[in-house]
Design a protein around this motif. Sequence first.
Motif, PDB file in Angstrom:
ATOM      1  N   GLU A 174       0.835  -1.210   0.000  1.00  0.00           N
ATOM      2  CA  GLU A 174       0.000   0.000   0.000  1.00  0.00           C
ATOM      3  C   GLU A 174       0.868   1.258   0.000  1.00  0.00           C
ATOM      4  O   GLU A 174       0.579   2.221  -0.719  1.00  0.00           O
ATOM      5  N   ASN A 185       4.008   1.573  -1.079  1.00  0.00           N
ATOM      6  CA  ASN A 185       4.676   1.718  -2.373  1.00  0.00           C
ATOM      7  C   ASN A 185       3.714   2.198  -3.453  1.00  0.00           C
ATOM      8  O   ASN A 185       4.067   3.052  -4.270  1.00  0.00           O
ATOM      9  N   GLN A 186       2.498   1.662  -3.454  1.00  0.00           N
ATOM     10  CA  GLN A 186       1.515   2.080  -4.454  1.00  0.00           C
ATOM     11  C   GLN A 186       1.150   3.550  -4.278  1.00  0.00           C
ATOM     12  O   GLN A 186       1.079   4.304  -5.245  1.00  0.00           O
ATOM     13  N   ALA A 187       0.937   3.965  -3.030  1.00  0.00           N
ATOM     14  CA  ALA A 187       0.544   5.357  -2.770  1.00  0.00           C
ATOM     15  C   ALA A 187       1.643   6.338  -3.169  1.00  0.00           C
ATOM     16  O   ALA A 187       1.361   7.394  -3.733  1.00  0.00           O
ATOM     17  N   THR A 188       2.887   5.987  -2.904  1.00  0.00           N
ATOM     18  CA  THR A 188       3.978   6.900  -3.253  1.00  0.00           C
ATOM     19  C   THR A 188       4.283   6.877  -4.743  1.00  0.00           C
ATOM     20  O   THR A 188       4.828   7.837  -5.275  1.00  0.00           O
ATOM     21  N   GLU A 189       3.927   5.793  -5.438  1.00  0.00           N
ATOM     22  CA  GLU A 189       4.079   5.762  -6.896  1.00  0.00           C
ATOM     23  C   GLU A 189       2.963   6.546  -7.573  1.00  0.00           C
ATOM     24  O   GLU A 189       3.189   7.212  -8.578  1.00  0.00           O
ATOM     25  N   ASP A 190       1.751   6.445  -7.017  1.00  0.00           N
ATOM     26  CA  ASP A 190       0.598   7.129  -7.614  1.00  0.00           C
ATOM     27  C   ASP A 190       0.718   8.638  -7.509  1.00  0.00           C
ATOM     28  O   ASP A 190       0.240   9.367  -8.373  1.00  0.00           O
ATOM     29  N   ASP A 191       1.320   9.124  -6.422  1.00  0.00           N
ATOM     30  CA  ASP A 191       1.452  10.567  -6.202  1.00  0.00           C
ATOM     31  C   ASP A 191       2.857  10.845  -5.697  1.00  0.00           C
ATOM     32  O   ASP A 191       3.126  10.742  -4.496  1.00  0.00           O
ATOM     33  N   VAL A 192       3.750  11.186  -6.611  1.00  0.00           N
ATOM     34  CA  VAL A 192       5.155  11.381  -6.238  1.00  0.00           C
ATOM     35  C   VAL A 192       5.367  12.624  -5.376  1.00  0.00           C
ATOM     36  O   VAL A 192       6.415  12.774  -4.762  1.00  0.00           O
ATOM     37  N   VAL A 234       1.388   9.582   3.741  1.00  0.00           N
ATOM     38  CA  VAL A 234       1.011   8.233   3.305  1.00  0.00           C
ATOM     39  C   VAL A 234       0.926   7.307   4.510  1.00  0.00           C
ATOM     40  O   VAL A 234      -0.036   6.546   4.662  1.00  0.00           O
TER      41      VAL A 234
END
Length: 131
Positions: A87, A89-96, A103
């Motif tokens: 979760e 990693n996905q959140a930080t990839e979705d919104d850099v 997060v």
Amino acid sequence: MATRIVESHRGQGWQALSIVITYDRREVVPSYVVFEWAPEGRWTDAADGDPASWQGYRLHQAVVRDKLTQPDKCQVPTEQAYVLNAEFNQATEDDVDVSEEAVLANIADQHSISAARVEELVLAVEDWTVC
């Protein structure tokens, strides 16, 4: 085993061969060991090698993780840690542009645990990955 894999490809026109032994696809760096079969063990010299005879080639063991040599030293993460890490990693990839703290706080709210505990579990997966 790595040598047998190399031997099974002898004479098939391969210039070099990299063998990666992995454990868990959920890890950021999921390899335990990387072997490279190339001229004098240098992948960069592969174009100069003789794929027919493989004369001068050798198997170079580039990385050996403690998970193989000292399995008790590494702590296997819990399933919850993997879920929270994914979760994060996905959140930080979705919104850099989002901060890691934001997060962590968001994930903590969703799972009704503290942000400090989320961070601890996320880092447990990272530690396991590089162990």
